[in-house]
Design an enzyme around this catalytic site. Structure first.
Site, PDB file in Angstrom:
ATOM      1  N   SER A 148      -8.186  -2.894  -9.063  1.00 24.72           N
ATOM      2  CA  SER A 148      -6.873  -2.711  -8.352  1.00 24.72           C
ATOM      3  C   SER A 148      -6.898  -2.201  -6.971  1.00 24.72           C
ATOM      4  O   SER A 148      -6.603  -0.966  -6.837  1.00 24.72           O
ATOM      5  CB  SER A 148      -6.212  -1.776  -9.490  1.00 24.72           C
ATOM      6  OG  SER A 148      -6.143  -2.208 -10.813  1.00 24.72           O
ATOM      7  N   ARG A 163     -10.239  -3.407   1.630  1.00 24.99           N
ATOM      8  CA  ARG A 163     -10.523  -1.954   1.782  1.00 24.99           C
ATOM      9  C   ARG A 163     -10.290  -1.063   0.621  1.00 24.99           C
ATOM     10  O   ARG A 163      -9.502  -1.496  -0.405  1.00 24.99           O
ATOM     11  CB  ARG A 163      -9.324  -1.406   2.825  1.00 24.99           C
ATOM     12  CG  ARG A 163      -7.986  -1.214   2.348  1.00 24.99           C
ATOM     13  CD  ARG A 163      -7.110  -0.653   3.470  1.00 24.99           C
ATOM     14  NE  ARG A 163      -6.662  -1.925   4.319  1.00 24.99           N
ATOM     15  CZ  ARG A 163      -5.539  -2.375   3.853  1.00 24.99           C
ATOM     16  NH1 ARG A 163      -4.752  -1.984   2.958  1.00 24.99           N
ATOM     17  NH2 ARG A 163      -4.808  -3.367   4.792  1.00 24.99           N
ATOM     18  N   ASP A 201      -4.326  -5.024 -11.295  1.00 21.66           N
ATOM     19  CA  ASP A 201      -3.627  -4.346 -12.193  1.00 21.66           C
ATOM     20  C   ASP A 201      -2.074  -5.026 -12.534  1.00 21.66           C
ATOM     21  O   ASP A 201      -1.753  -5.068 -13.510  1.00 21.66           O
ATOM     22  CB  ASP A 201      -3.584  -3.086 -12.252  1.00 21.66           C
ATOM     23  CG  ASP A 201      -3.177  -2.176 -11.275  1.00 21.66           C
ATOM     24  OD1 ASP A 201      -2.867  -2.926 -10.093  1.00 21.66           O
ATOM     25  OD2 ASP A 201      -3.332  -1.056 -10.966  1.00 21.66           O
TER      26      ASP A 201
HETATM   27  C1  GLC Z   1      -2.985   0.589  -4.772  1.00 20.14           C
HETATM   28  C2  GLC Z   1      -4.053  -0.593  -4.841  1.00 20.14           C
HETATM   29  C3  GLC Z   1      -3.355  -1.826  -5.538  1.00 20.14           C
HETATM   30  C4  GLC Z   1      -2.985  -1.478  -6.910  1.00 20.14           C
HETATM   31  C5  GLC Z   1      -2.156  -0.216  -7.035  1.00 20.14           C
HETATM   32  C6  GLC Z   1      -1.836   0.410  -8.374  1.00 20.14           C
HETATM   33  O1  GLC Z   1      -2.026   0.500  -4.091  1.00 20.14           O
HETATM   34  O2  GLC Z   1      -4.093  -1.010  -3.496  1.00 20.14           O
HETATM   35  O3  GLC Z   1      -4.307  -2.815  -5.659  1.00 20.14           O
HETATM   36  O4  GLC Z   1      -2.325  -2.399  -7.625  1.00 20.14           O
HETATM   37  O5  GLC Z   1      -2.954   1.036  -6.280  1.00 20.14           O
HETATM   38  O6  GLC Z   1      -2.898   0.772  -9.071  1.00 20.14           O
END
Ligand code: GLC
Length: 475
Positions: A148, A163, A201
């Site tokens: 995520s 990143r 996620d």
């Molecule tokens: C951050 C991450 C994203 C993820 C979110 C929730 O924003 O960059 O990829 O889905 O957190 O966990």
């Protein structure tokens, strides 16, 4: 309500004003969000100015009939979860899982290998405990990897890290393919598992809610998967014609659309419309990715506690609160007030709802969790700031939900079902009144104007695990 001395009252009201979000603002910001989505969908280059709008290579939404045993590995925040999911094909599933805390030094390791060999070891430990027979299977178990963080995905099982967010910082991993890294480390350990799908996620949340949803019973289509937890982000299904940046040769013939991971945490990184208080600026500067994910930094669990801490510290420095305490302690304050990132969003949820006489309950919570003795006056200040910060967070959270609804409503114009949004994450699940405030703000924006349809929020339990299994089931 206690009255504050006039000078303090003026300062607190001023902060409340800075955090106030009007209906007029969210209506305009929703249109700007739609514009930003369109820019992200057409611009192939990832820049700070655009929302990433990442094609996920997931080209269909489950209908609840999917079947089989799959593994899911989920790296999203401070924990790593490994699960096995037995999809029963009737909207239900059976899940086994283990959860491991990622040590701080691994979150900031020098080499990507340190993290990925740790993850592979945990997958092995899980299999040793729950599926001892897996090594003898002729066909390796299929694993969906929920990762995520922003990833540039080029196939269902390929994606390079753009990143880090949420406190991770392992420079060596940026630009590397995270599926390859995990698979290579599983091979080293001789684990009989194939990493066949990579999913954010929020993709998992969308798919798992769609799997659990039986539209004949709910009379609703699942249109968004989103997280409001440590971070915030959302995913939806977009028509291929609306994704100009996607090379159509990479997509199998006959496919009509694809799930897009918006990475809405990065909405308005240039602060064209978002509110920006001095506290937001201080918090942003303390992060590992200043100038990025500025929307997330106003909303999610990792940040709202820190915004409150910074605001309280400012009032202390201005001489308004904690003055006697500071003297009594011989010139110091409890470390959870002076050190960044130690004021958990969970504490804010207790502060939010206390209505006891003189806010005595809240006093106990602060004393027990932060070792912070408070006066009645200080408690009233803390509660007013908490409510201002959380209300802003919930109001801002409505913007992407309303914007996506507006953007996709034509896809569903021949269907009279309501819209449901699958949500996961500690803030949306547990923060008092968060869901109600989001719905109130969505109602003010009214993205389904002109239809009789309604919007429902549905908590998608175990979203990232089940969703990753569903991704793996398509391979
Ligand atoms: C951050 C991450 C994203 C993820 C979110 C929730 O924003 O960059 O990829 O889905 O957190 O966990």
């Amino acid at each position: 309500m206690s009255t504050l001395p006039s000078k303090l009252e003026a300062v607190v009201s001023d902060i409340e004003q800075q955090f106030l979000i009007t209906d007029d603002f969210i209506i305009k910001a929703t249109d700007y969000f739609v514009e930003s989505m369109e820019k992200g969908l057409s611009s192939p280059k990832q820049t700070r100015e655009h929302m990433p709008m990442i094609p996920t290579f997931v080209t269909s939404i489950p209908n609840g009939k999917e079947k089989g045993l799959f593994l899911a590995a989920d790296l999203g925040g401070t924990n790593f979860r490994v699960c096995s999911i037995d999809l029963k094909g009737d909207h239900t599933f059976e899940l086994k899982q283990s959860k491991y805390k990622i040590p701080n030094d691994i979150m900031k390791a020098q080499e990507a290998e340190e993290l990925f060999s740790y993850l592979a070891k945990k997958v092995k430990a899980f299999l040793d405990e729950h599926h001892q027979d897996s090594s003898s299977h002729e066909n390796p178990l299929k694993l969906g990897f929920t990762f995520s963080f922003p990833v540039d995905q080029t196939a269902l099982n390929r994606g390079t890290l753009i990143r880090w967010t949420k406190g991770f910082s392992i420079d060596d991993a940026v630009g590397k393919d995270v599926v390859e890294l995990l698979q290579a480390n599983l091979v080293i350990l001789g684990v009989n598992v194939d990493v066949v799908a990579l999913a954010n996620d929020t993709v998992g949340t969308l798919l798992s809610r769609a799997y659990a949803n039986n539209p004949d019973e709910t009379n609703a289509n699942t249109i968004i998967g989103c997280i409001f937890g440590t971070g915030t982000n959302g995913t939806y299904y977009e028509a291929l014609d609306n994704i100009p940046k996607l090379d159509k040769d990479q997509v199998p013939k006959g496919v009509k659309g694809m799930v897009i991971n918006t990475e809405w945490g990065s909405f308005d990184n240039t602060l064209k419309v978002l509110p920006n208080t001095k506290y937001d600026e201080i918090v942003d500067k303390q992060t590992a990715n200043p100038g990025y994910h500025l929307f997330e930094k106003r909303i999610s669990g990792m940040f709202i506690g820190e915004i409150l801490r910074v605001a309280l510290y400012d009032l202390f420095e201005q001489g308004f609160i904690f003055q006697d305490l500071y003297k009594q302690r011989g010139g110091s304050l409890p470390h959870r007030i002076t050190e960044p990132w130690l004021l958990d969003a969970e504490i804010l949820s207790y502060i939010e709802i206390d209505d006891s006489t003189d806010l005595k309950m809240l006093g106990l919570v602060l004393q027990n969790n932060l070792r912070l003795p408070t006066t009645s006056q200080e408690r009233h200040v803390i509660q007013r700031l908490t409510r201002a910060i959380s209300r802003r967070a919930a109001y801002l959270s409505a913007i992407p939900l309303a914007a996506i609804t507006k953007k996709v409503k034509d896809q569903y114009k021949d269907d009279d079902k309501d819209f449901e949004i699958g949500c996961d994450g500690s803030v949306v699940e547990f923060y008092p009144n968060f869901q109600e405030t989001i719905l109130q703000a969505i109602a003010a924006i009214d993205p389904l104007k002109g239809t009789n349809k309604k919007i429902h929020l549905k908590i998608a339990k175990d979203g990232s695990g089940v969703g990753a299994a569903l991704c793996a089931s398509t391979v």
